[in-house]
Write an enzyme that holds these catalytic residues in place. Structure first.
Site, PDB file in Angstrom:
ATOM      1  N   HIS A 200      -0.295   1.773  -0.195  1.00 29.24           N
ATOM      2  CA  HIS A 200      -0.705   3.177  -0.359  1.00 29.24           C
ATOM      3  C   HIS A 200      -0.406   3.710  -1.751  1.00 29.24           C
ATOM      4  CE1 HIS A 200      -1.441   2.929   3.914  1.00 29.24           C
ATOM      5  NE2 HIS A 200      -2.346   3.850   3.657  1.00 29.24           N
ATOM      6  N   ARG A 307      -6.370  11.766   4.966  1.00 29.19           N
ATOM      7  CA  ARG A 307      -5.124  11.111   5.382  1.00 29.19           C
ATOM      8  C   ARG A 307      -4.068  12.201   5.585  1.00 29.19           C
ATOM      9  NH1 ARG A 307      -6.959   6.764   1.634  1.00 29.19           N
ATOM     10  NH2 ARG A 307      -6.798   4.793   2.729  1.00 29.19           N
ATOM     11  N   ARG A 344      -7.964  12.587   9.977  1.00 30.41           N
ATOM     12  CA  ARG A 344      -7.288  11.526  10.727  1.00 30.41           C
ATOM     13  C   ARG A 344      -5.922  12.031  11.151  1.00 30.41           C
ATOM     14  NH1 ARG A 344      -5.907   5.932   7.884  1.00 30.41           N
ATOM     15  NH2 ARG A 344      -4.323   7.178   6.842  1.00 30.41           N
ATOM     16  N   GLU A 447      -9.353  -0.880  12.922  1.00 26.82           N
ATOM     17  CA  GLU A 447      -8.511  -1.511  11.903  1.00 26.82           C
ATOM     18  C   GLU A 447      -7.571  -2.552  12.483  1.00 26.82           C
ATOM     19  OE1 GLU A 447      -6.527   1.574   9.701  1.00 26.82           O
ATOM     20  OE2 GLU A 447      -5.932   2.658  11.485  1.00 26.82           O
ATOM     21  N   ASN A 470      -8.672  -1.884   5.060  1.00 25.92           N
ATOM     22  CA  ASN A 470      -7.357  -2.230   4.495  1.00 25.92           C
ATOM     23  C   ASN A 470      -6.465  -2.845   5.570  1.00 25.92           C
ATOM     24  OD1 ASN A 470      -8.437  -0.801   2.395  1.00 25.92           O
ATOM     25  ND2 ASN A 470      -7.266   1.059   2.791  1.00 25.92           N
ATOM     26  N   ASP A 471      -6.423  -2.171   6.709  1.00 31.11           N
ATOM     27  CA  ASP A 471      -5.588  -2.702   7.791  1.00 31.11           C
ATOM     28  C   ASP A 471      -6.297  -3.813   8.545  1.00 31.11           C
ATOM     29  OD1 ASP A 471      -3.056  -1.471   7.736  1.00 31.11           O
ATOM     30  OD2 ASP A 471      -4.006   0.426   8.263  1.00 31.11           O
ATOM     31  N   ARG A 481       0.011  -5.907   3.549  1.00 29.13           N
ATOM     32  CA  ARG A 481      -0.801  -5.439   2.422  1.00 29.13           C
ATOM     33  C   ARG A 481       0.027  -4.920   1.255  1.00 29.13           C
ATOM     34  NH1 ARG A 481      -3.397  -0.080   5.337  1.00 29.13           N
ATOM     35  NH2 ARG A 481      -3.571   0.852   3.280  1.00 29.13           N
ATOM     36  N   CYS A 518     -14.120   3.228   5.707  1.00 31.24           N
ATOM     37  CA  CYS A 518     -13.300   4.137   4.895  1.00 31.24           C
ATOM     38  C   CYS A 518     -12.156   3.415   4.207  1.00 31.24           C
ATOM     39  CB  CYS A 518     -12.788   5.306   5.727  1.00 31.24           C
ATOM     40  SG  CYS A 518     -11.701   4.798   7.057  1.00 31.24           S
TER      41      CYS A 518
HETATM   42  C1  PEP Z   1      -7.547   1.394   6.253  1.00 36.63           C
HETATM   43  O1  PEP Z   1      -6.638   0.832   6.867  1.00 36.63           O
HETATM   44  O2  PEP Z   1      -8.533   0.798   5.765  1.00 36.63           O
HETATM   45  C2  PEP Z   1      -7.491   2.860   6.031  1.00 36.63           C
HETATM   46  C3  PEP Z   1      -8.496   3.507   5.511  1.00 36.63           C
HETATM   47  O3  PEP Z   1      -6.344   3.496   6.374  1.00 36.63           O
HETATM   48  P1  PEP Z   1      -5.015   3.449   5.470  1.00 36.63           P
HETATM   49  O4  PEP Z   1      -5.353   2.773   4.188  1.00 36.63           O
HETATM   50  O5  PEP Z   1      -4.572   4.840   5.282  1.00 36.63           O
HETATM   51  O6  PEP Z   1      -4.091   2.636   6.318  1.00 36.63           O
HETATM   52 MG    MG Z   2      -5.251   2.029   8.002  1.00 36.64          MG
END
Ligand code: PEP
Ligand code: MG
Length: 590
Positions: A200, A307, A344, A447, A470-471, A481, A518
């Protein structure tokens, strides 16, 4: 001597400036420039803080009971000695008088210099005195925080900054919460020792569009306070004390990217349509209500991911209640003026802990494996009161525009049903309290592989889905990650990931349910054509990325590319998938 340090490129562009080394625990210390005529007042603040800490230490010394260990008194003496060390004080003053740093920044800058000297000492006893100095600095910072200074931490003097050398921040680590301080800081780029491409911290850097390199492992050890450095955010390199010719080359690249940025900026309000006439929605990812305006100015046609957890950070342990949250959501919704805002629900845990002082976090502090632990919706369902407050606040904001509610990390039918129940209860409570609300669409983040594999179930229960790549990558490949040690295995081109993404898009489209991406993949130009070819028509990304993704979309014939997807999905290796796609798609791209 010039050296290069390699890391992971996480946010593009070039930053050139002087290095400011900040210990991870002090990234949240206020960093701002004072006006030259304010130096005297700032030095006074230092003097007062020093007197206050000295009085505190003297009082402690007097209260040490007779039977206490003699070492304790000796330790307090060492702290007092450091506090009165004239050389140290002079050096701190110099940062204020000559470089116009605020008092807190001057102290931490000098601490970094001295800490380095301690580290290099042969004598173990002397080396260990670094910890004492850190404690003294900690006390000084606490004393200074009672008096917020000439401008206050919130008012980084950007005017003054423009007169000074540009600065870049070098730290061992920066927590996502601390990244929020960056939004109003004087730094033009940053480098950290740890972190991954979609940690993040990296995500927030991209959202601010400042060059950043993470995972360098030892930049904070190799760079010295005040060194001239170049951050190459495209290649993931930090160049320390660059030779003049290298510096000139990077200055040229900096100017080029400014021109490119200005050119792309002109595209921001152009309609986003592919060559074969497909309309594509480009939405924005935001962290704070105030980002909504930025999203609109970048040409976003809505917010695809708010977020909300960032509203819960840097709060000194006091979390926002229903009323405060409502005001925040309403600000974002009103700014978007009828365009959708996808909020979210709080996604804390993993690399986004709440404030240390928060009782909620303390309760769950010793999680063994936070990415697999009590995170996102799991956390919300374990804190029904807080979840209820958030749902009510979001529902109330829905009367001011178009609100969509997005649930992170759902994997079980049981969770879906619990969310529905919580939502019904929130509506009943609002009815009883006489608050108005509108119907909101309910969506799920896809995710976790379980959600992608059981998509038909999710499509029955939700109005829309949003793929959190991402997740999804993290959990499909079992790669943390945020961990640079395994960052080379975190690969969005992995065929297993691409298959899950492709199948989610196809199934949602077939069911007539809106689907978007996203995660960071949506804002990565390397994936734009592939996602279009998979059938994606809605992308959500940082506002700063919208124009360059739009440019690619305007040049793409999505229908022509659609037939190429199966070759990519059939690849054995991420590299094969990437090559299979790029070699075929390039022939068809205009
Ligand atoms: C993701 O996991 O792709 C996402 C958009 O949420 P975050 O990056 O906040 O975990
Ligand atoms: Mg996520």
């Amino acid at each position: 001597m010039s050296i290069q340090v390699f890391g992971l490129p996480v946010s593009r562009g070039v930053a050139i400036g002087r290095a400011v080394l900040v210990a991870s625990s002090r990234v949240d210390v206020a960093h701002y420039f004072i006006e030259p005529h304010q130096a005297e007042r700032e030095v006074d603040r230092l003097r007062c803080a020093r007197d206050e800490v000295a009085a505190e230490l003297m009082a402690l010394k007097q209260d040490v009971p007779e039977e206490a260990h003699a070492e304790l008194v000796a330790l307090l003496d060492v702290h007092l000695m450091m506090l009165h060390d004239e050389m140290l004080i002079e050096a701190v003053k110099q940062w204020v008088v000559e470089r116009h740093y605020n008092a807190e920044w001057a102290i931490t800058a000098q601490l970094e210099v001295v800490a380095r000297q301690f580290d290099e000492m042969e004598d173990e006893y002397l080396r260990e005195r670094k910890a004492d100095l850190e404690q003294v600095v900690e006390r000084m910072l606490r004393a200074l925080s009672n008096d917020v200074g000439v401008m206050g931490a919130a008012h980084a003097s950007l005017q003054a900054a423009s007169r000074e050398d540009p600065l870049v921040l070098i730290a061992s680590d920066i927590a996502p919460a601390d990244m929020m301080h960056f939004k109003r800081s004087v730094f033009t780029g940053f480098v950290t020792d740890v972190g991954g491409r979609t940690s993040h911290t990296a995500i927030v850097a991209r959202s601010m569009d400042i060059p950043a390199v993470v995972g360098t492992r030892e930049a904070s050890r190799l760079v010295r306070q005040d060194d001239w450095v170049v951050i190459d955010g495209d290649a993931g390199v930090l160049i320390v004390n660059p030779p003049p010719i290298v510096l000139e080359e990077y200055r040229f690249r900096q100017r080029q990217s400014e021109l490119e940025r200005a050119r792309l900026h002109r595209l921001r309000h152009a309609p986003c349509v592919t060559l074969d006439g497909q309309h594509i929605d480009l939405l924005a990812n935001i962290e704070l209500p105030s980002d909504a305006q930025v999203a609109l100015e970048a040409g976003a046609v809505g917010v695809g991911l708010f977020r909300s957890e960032f509203m819960f950070m840097n709060r000194g342990g006091r979390l926002p209640d229903e009323e405060e949250q409502f005001r925040g959501y309403r600000t974002a919704v009103q700014a978007l003026n009828g365009l959708p805002v996808t909020i979210r629900t709080i996604d804390v845990g993993a690399d986004k802990p709440l404030d240390r002082m928060s009782t909620h976090e303390l309760r769950h502090e010793h999680t063994l494996n936070p990415a697999l632990g009590l995170r996102a919706i799991r956390w919300s369902l374990s804190e029904p009161e807080m979840f209820g407050e958030q749902l009510r606040a979001i529902l109330r904001a829905s009367t001011h525009g178009k609100v969509r509610l997005l649930i992170p990390m759902v994997a079980h039918l049981r969770e879906i049903l619990q969310v529905r129940q919580a939502l019904e209860q929130a509506c009943r409570e609002l009815d009883e309290a006489g608050h108005a609300y509108a119907q909101v669409e309910l969506g799920a983040m896809i995710e976790v592989p379980a959600a992608a594999l059981m998509l038909p179930l999710f499509l029955r229960h939700f109005d829309f889905v949003s793929i959190g790549t991402n997740d999804l990558i993290q959990y499909t490949l079992a790669i943390d990650r945020a961990d640079e040690a395994v960052a080379h295995l975190y690969d969005a081109w992995h065929p297993a990931v691409l298959q899950l993404v492709a199948q989610t898009i196809a199934q949602a489209n077939a069911a007539g349910k809106p689907v978007s991406v996203c995660g960071e993949m949506a804002g990565d130009p390397a994936f734009t054509e592939l996602l279009l070819a998979m059938g994606l028509r809605s992308f959500s990304m940082h506002p700063a990325q919208i124009s360059s993704i739009k440019q690619r979309i305007l040049r793409t014939d999505a229908r022509q590319l659609a037939g190429l997807v199966e070759h990519v999905l059939a690849s054995d290796e991420p590299q094969d998938a990437c090559v299979a796609w790029l070699s075929r798609a390039r022939r068809l791209t205009h």
